[in-house]
Write a protein that holds these residues in place. Structure first.
Motif, short mmCIF file in Angstrom:
data_model
loop_
_atom_site.label_atom_id
_atom_site.label_comp_id
_atom_site.label_asym_id
_atom_site.label_seq_id
_atom_site.Cartn_x
_atom_site.Cartn_y
_atom_site.Cartn_z
N LEU A 33 39.64 19.10 53.79
CA LEU A 33 39.04 19.44 55.12
C LEU A 33 40.31 19.91 55.24
O LEU A 33 41.66 21.08 56.51
N ALA A 34 41.35 18.90 56.36
CA ALA A 34 42.89 19.22 56.90
C ALA A 34 43.71 19.37 55.84
O ALA A 34 44.60 20.50 56.41
N TRP A 39 37.29 14.62 54.73
CA TRP A 39 38.34 15.14 55.47
C TRP A 39 39.81 15.45 55.19
O TRP A 39 40.53 16.52 55.88
N THR A 40 39.72 14.71 54.24
CA THR A 40 41.22 15.02 53.31
C THR A 40 41.39 16.53 53.58
O THR A 40 42.59 16.93 53.34
N LEU A 93 29.54 11.88 54.98
CA LEU A 93 31.16 11.37 55.58
C LEU A 93 31.15 10.18 56.26
O LEU A 93 31.57 9.84 56.65
N ARG A 139 31.56 20.22 52.50
CA ARG A 139 31.17 19.42 52.78
C ARG A 139 29.29 19.76 53.89
O ARG A 139 28.64 18.79 53.48
N HIS A 151 37.92 7.37 56.53
CA HIS A 151 37.11 8.51 56.66
C HIS A 151 36.81 8.69 54.85
O HIS A 151 37.49 7.92 53.90
N HIS A 152 35.93 9.66 54.33
CA HIS A 152 35.38 10.29 53.51
C HIS A 152 36.41 11.27 53.13
O HIS A 152 37.01 11.76 54.22
N GLU A 158 48.51 9.29 55.03
CA GLU A 158 46.96 10.06 54.20
C GLU A 158 46.37 8.00 53.88
O GLU A 158 45.61 7.44 54.12
N SER A 204 43.02 23.60 56.12
CA SER A 204 43.34 24.00 56.77
C SER A 204 44.78 24.02 57.36
O SER A 204 45.10 25.01 58.09
#
Length: 404
Positions: free
Chosen positions: A286-287, A283-284, A401, A390, A279-280, A272, A290
Motif C-alpha cells: 500500500l505504501a 502495508w508495504t 494485517l 487488502r 507490520h504485514h 522497511e 501510494s
C-alpha cells in the motif's frame, strides 16, 4: 531434520545472492542505457533495435519464468542461478562478437534466458525455498544490494567502454559472470532444499501455511498490481530524463534530479528492513503504490515539486521490490512459493518488455504531460488494487494485517 548438504550460513547466502544480483543486473538490464548509443554509432544499426534487444530478452525471461519457478520449487536455486550466469556470460560473448544486427539480437535472447533464471524473482524464490516465512528479512536485505546495481555498474560500464570499447566491456562482463558469479553459485549455495516442515523452512513461522490453491481473485489482483507497477517503473526508467527535459530542464539538471531516485529507493528499503517486524507486507504494498502515485502526480505538476516527486517515486519503487517478494510469501505461505513467483513473474516481465516502446508512442502522441497523466492514472489504479488486495486478504484468508 537435516538441512541440505553444503548449506552455508544465512548471512553468507544472502551476501552471495546480493553481490551476484548486482553483477546480473549490471550485465543485462542496465547495460543498454550506457552502451546503446555507441553500439548504434559504430555499427550503423538502428538505435531502436539496439535498445530493443533488451525488450526481446525480457520477453524471453517472462516466457521461461514459470518453468524457472517450478525448477526452484523442486530442486532449489543453485543450478538455476548457475544456468543464469552461464547464459548471461555466453550472451555477453555473443554481443561482443556480433557481426550483424541479427547476431546481436540473438545474443540478447540468450541473455534473456539468464535474466529469467537469475534476477530478483529467481533470487526471491531461492530464499523463500530455503527459509520459508522467515525469508522476509532476507528478501528485504537482498533488495538493498540490488538497489546499488545501477549506481555501481553504470560508471563501470562507462569506464570500460571508454577504455576498451563496448565490445570489450561486454567481454569483461562475460568474465565476471563465468569466472566470478558462476563459481560463487556452485560453491556457496546449497545443493538441495530443506525438506517440507524442516527447521530451516519453518523458522520464524508462527502461523501454519495456507493450504490449497490460492483463491483466483486474490491471484488475479496480486498479479495485476505487480504487473502495473512493473509497467510504470519500466516506462519511467527509460523516459524519465526526456520527461524532465520536456519540462524545460537542461540535460545536466535532469540527470542530477534523476539521480535522486536511487538514494530514495535504498533509503526506503532500509527503513522497511528496520520496521518490517511490526507490520504485514500488505502495508508495504500500500505504501509503495501510494508513494508512486504521489510522485508521478507531483511530477506532472512540474517545478518546484520535481525533487519531492522523485523522492516519493524512488521510495515507492524501492518498496515495490520488497513487496513483490514478501507479499506472496505472506499471503500464500512457503509451500509452492518458488513456483508461484515464477507464475507471477511472467506477465510482469512481458509487460516490462513492451512498456518502453509503449511509452515512446505515448511521448510522441501526447507529449511528456500526457504520458505523465496516463502513468498517473495507472498509478492511482494500482492504489485501488492494493486496497482491494487488502480487502480480499481479510475476506479469503481469515487473517488480517498481522505482522508477517
Amino acid at each position: 531434520m537435516s538441512i541440505p548438504s553444503g548449506m552455508r550460513s544465512r548471512g553468507t547466502i544472502i551476501t552471495v545472492l546480493g553481490l551476484t544480483q548486482i553483477m546480473a543486473w549490471g550485465s543485462s538490464y542496465y547495460l543498454p542505457a550506457v552502451i546503446a548509443p555507441k553500439v548504434a554509432a559504430e555499427t550503423g544499426w538502428p538505435l531502436a533495435w539496439v535498445v530493443g534487444g533488451l525488450s526481446l530478452g525480457l520477453l524471453v525471461a517472462g516466457l521461461i519464468s514459470p518453468r524457472v519457478g517450478s525448477s526452484i520449487e523442486r530442486h532449489g536455486g543453485r543450478n538455476v542461478l548457475a544456468f543464469s550466469a552461464v547464459c548471461i556470460g555466453a550472451g555477453q560473448i555473443g554481443l561482443a562478437a556480433a557481426p550483424t544486427l541479427a547476431a546481436y539480437v540473438g545474443a540478447w535472447l540468450v541473455i534473456g534466458l539468464g535474466m529469467g533464471a537469475g534476477l530478483y524473482d529467481a533470487a526471491f524464490a531461492t530464499l523463500g525455498r530455503l527459509y520459508g516465512r522467515s525469508a522476509r528479512s532476507a528478501i528485504t536485505t537482498l533488495t538493498l544490494f540490488g538497489g546499488f546495481a545501477s549506481t555501481v555498474c553504470w560508471p563501470i560500464s562507462a569506464f570500460l567502454m571508454a577504455e576498451i570499447g563496448w565490445r570489450g566491456a561486454c567481454l569483461v562482463y562475460a568474465a565476471v559472470q563465468l569466472l566470478v558469479a558462476l563459481p560463487l553459485y556452485l560453491t556457496l549455495l546449497p545443493r538441495g532444499v530443506p525438506p517440507r516442515g524442516s527447521r530451516t523452512e519453518a523458522e520464524g513461522n508462527a502461523k501454519p501455511a495456507p493450504v490449497g490453491d490460492p483463491p483466483l481473485a486474490l491471484m488475479i489482483v496480486l498479479a495485476t498490481t505487480i504487473t502495473l507497477a512493473a509497467v510504470i517503473s519500466s516506462t519511467m526508467s527509460v523516459h524519465l530524463l526526456a520527461i524532465l527535459q520536456a519540462g524545460g530542464l537542461a540535460l545536466a539538471v535532469a540527470v542530477g534530479l534523476g539521480a535522486l531516485v536511487g538514494p530514495f529507493q535504498v533509503t526506503a528499503r532500509a527503513i522497511e528492513m528496520m520496521i518490517a517486524r511490526y507490520h504485514h507486507p500488505i502495508w508495504t504494498k500500500l505504501a509503495s503504490a501510494s508513494f508512486v502515485a504521489i510522485g508521478i502526480s507531483a511530477l506532472w505538476i512540474g517545478m518546484p515539486a520535481v525533487p519531492v516527486a522523485l523522492g516519493f517515486y524512488g521510495a515507492g519503487i524501492g518498496l515495490e521490490s520488497i513487496a513483490r517478494g514478501t507479499l506472496p510469501l505472506a499471503l500464500f505461505g512457503p509451500s509452492g512459493y518458488a513456483k508461484l513467483m515464477g507464475r507471477l513473474a511472467m506477465p510482469s516481465l512481458i509487460a516490462q518488455a513492451a512498456a518502453p516502446s509503449m511509452g515512446a508512442v505515448l511521448m510522441q502522441w501526447t507529449g511528456a504531460q500526457g504520458t505523465l497523466a496516463v502513468l498517473g492514472g495507472l498509478a492511482l489504479l494500482n492504489v485501488v488494487l492494493a486496497f482491494g488486495l487488502r480487502w480480499l486478504l481479510g475476506r479469503n484468508r481469515g487473517i488480517l494485517l498481522q505482522p508477517g
